[in-house]
Scaffold this active site. Structure first.
Site, short mmCIF file in Angstrom:
data_model
loop_
_atom_site.label_atom_id
_atom_site.label_comp_id
_atom_site.label_asym_id
_atom_site.label_seq_id
_atom_site.Cartn_x
_atom_site.Cartn_y
_atom_site.Cartn_z
CE LYS A 37 -0.32 -0.41 5.10
NZ LYS A 37 -1.24 -0.86 6.14
CE1 TYR A 237 11.96 31.90 3.99
CE2 TYR A 237 12.35 29.54 3.77
CZ TYR A 237 11.89 30.73 3.13
OH TYR A 237 11.45 30.55 1.88
C1 LIG Z 1 -0.33 -2.21 6.82
C2 LIG Z 1 -1.09 -3.08 7.24
C3 LIG Z 1 -0.13 -4.50 7.35
C4 LIG Z 1 1.34 -4.33 7.10
O1 LIG Z 1 1.83 -3.82 8.61
P1 LIG Z 1 3.50 -3.56 8.54
O2 LIG Z 1 3.64 -3.22 10.09
O3 LIG Z 1 3.92 -2.81 7.75
O4 LIG Z 1 4.08 -5.03 8.28
C5 LIG Z 1 -0.89 -5.61 7.77
N1 LIG Z 1 -2.11 -5.76 7.76
C6 LIG Z 1 -2.97 -4.58 7.62
C7 LIG Z 1 -4.31 -4.77 7.77
C8 LIG Z 1 -2.50 -3.48 7.37
O5 LIG Z 1 -3.04 -2.19 7.18
#
Ligand SMILES: *Cc1c(COP(=O)(O)O)cnc(C)c1O
Length: 342
Positions: A37, A237
């Protein structure tokens, strides 16, 4: 890197493959599902997906339908699971693209593969009780709230999941994220869903090498300007860094619009291979480093890589590696992004 280039990201897909192999070993008999994702946590979803599948991962997980459709265009055959809820209108698109969905409220979509999501303590999406699975249901899942930090609550969640799903045979049981895959073998069940560790970033905010993980991303730039501040002169800045003695500073053409956040002042980067402190206010397009001597324009600067960890920058910014990685502006063309095998 030519002189006009501001910075470049390099993704070592060999490191992604080796991290996937490490996670597969930790998962025992369970399958590895690669969580890609948010554009593969900033690393490039399609490239990382191919590398993870090459290394033995058997499915891909994304958050949203648009992410899944984008990935489907690049990977025609792969199993792709959309983890966040989708609208009724989106179910048809998901079916047409052969995606899998997660049912986290009473409605179970029909005509495509579905995973039922149980809330075992995350207190977010998820059913409090499982309905009888329809023939579309291929999996049952839950999500852990504190796998990186609280063993007692994590074991409670794993136990709740085991008890609630014990009677469901013939479908895939999955609850583990990266932290659970690395620390709780009993959480592996039939499949593990790993994101952060695949990229070689520690879910614990510590050295990823301690868990056999290799950072996959490096971020390089160079000094665009070198100047000497006289005592009392400042850079940037807000005049937040004022020289107390004659001080050489280098300006790096990278700023918060590239993902080098404003709250990372004080973190260290490599200049000509040596650790140097980022000083003053980070601007949209530039940051300053304190040098110990005059260096030529064009001197290499490593913002991430060669031992400079995303986890260190996260600690300075009082956040987590996930937020630093997904905030890197790897897609806009401000920086060149290069994928390389290794
Ligand atoms: C993002 C996510 C993961 C992965 O988590 P990590 O800590 O990056 O391994 C797994 N399950 C769900 C439902 C998620 O949203």
């Amino acid at each position: 890197m030519s002189a006009v280039e501001r910075s470049s990201f390099t993704i070592d897909l060999g490191a992604v493959r080796r991290n996937a192999a490490t996670l597969l070993r930790a998962a025992g008999e369970a399958e590895l599902w690669a969580v890609v994702k948010a554009e593969g946590y900033g690393h490039g979803a399609a490239d990382v997906s191919r590398a993870a599948l090459d290394a033995g991962a058997s499915a891909l997980c994304v958050a949203t339908l648009p992410e899944a459709l984008h990935l489907r265009a690049a990977l025609h055959e792969a199993r792709i699971i959309v983890m966040c809820p989708v609208s009724d209108r989106e179910v048809g698109e998901a079916r047409a693209a052969h995606l899998e969905l997660v049912a986290a409220d009473g409605r179970v979509p029909e005509g495509l593969r579905v995973h039922l999501k149980l809330d075992t303590g995350m207190g977010r999406w998820g059913l409090s009780e499982l309905p009888a699975p329809t023939h579309d249901v291929v999996g049952v899942m839950s999500h852990l709230a504190v796998a990186e930090s609280d063993p007692d609550f994590t074991r409670t969640q794993i136990e709740r999941f085991r008890a609630a799903t014990a009677g469901l045979a013939g479908i895939t049981h999955h609850i583990a994220n990266s932290a659970a895959t690395l620390r709780y073998p009993e959480a592996a069940f039939d499949a593990v869903r790993c994101g952060i560790a695949l990229y070689g970033i520690s879910p614990f905010g510590t050295d990823p090498g301690a868990d056999g993980l290799e950072p996959a991303l490096r971020w390089d730039s160079s000094l665009a300007l070198v100047k000497r501040l006289a005592p009392g002169e400042s850079t940037g800045y807000g005049r937040r860094f004022v020289a107390e003695q004659p001080t050489w500073i280098g300006i790096v053409p990278v700023g918060y619009a590239d993902g080098f956040r404003r709250d990372m002042t004080g973190t260290e980067v490599l200049v000509a291979g040596e650790r140097r402190r980022v000083v003053g206010t980070i601007s949209m397009d530039a940051l300053a480093v304190e040098l110990d001597r005059k260096l030529p324009v064009g001197t290499p600067v490593t913002l991430v890589g060669d031992g400079v960890l995303i986890e260190e920058h996260a600690r300075v910014a009082e956040t987590i590696g996930y937020e630093i990685a997904t905030g890197l502006n790897t897609r806009s063309g401000r920086a060149r992004r290069v994928a390389r095998n290794g």
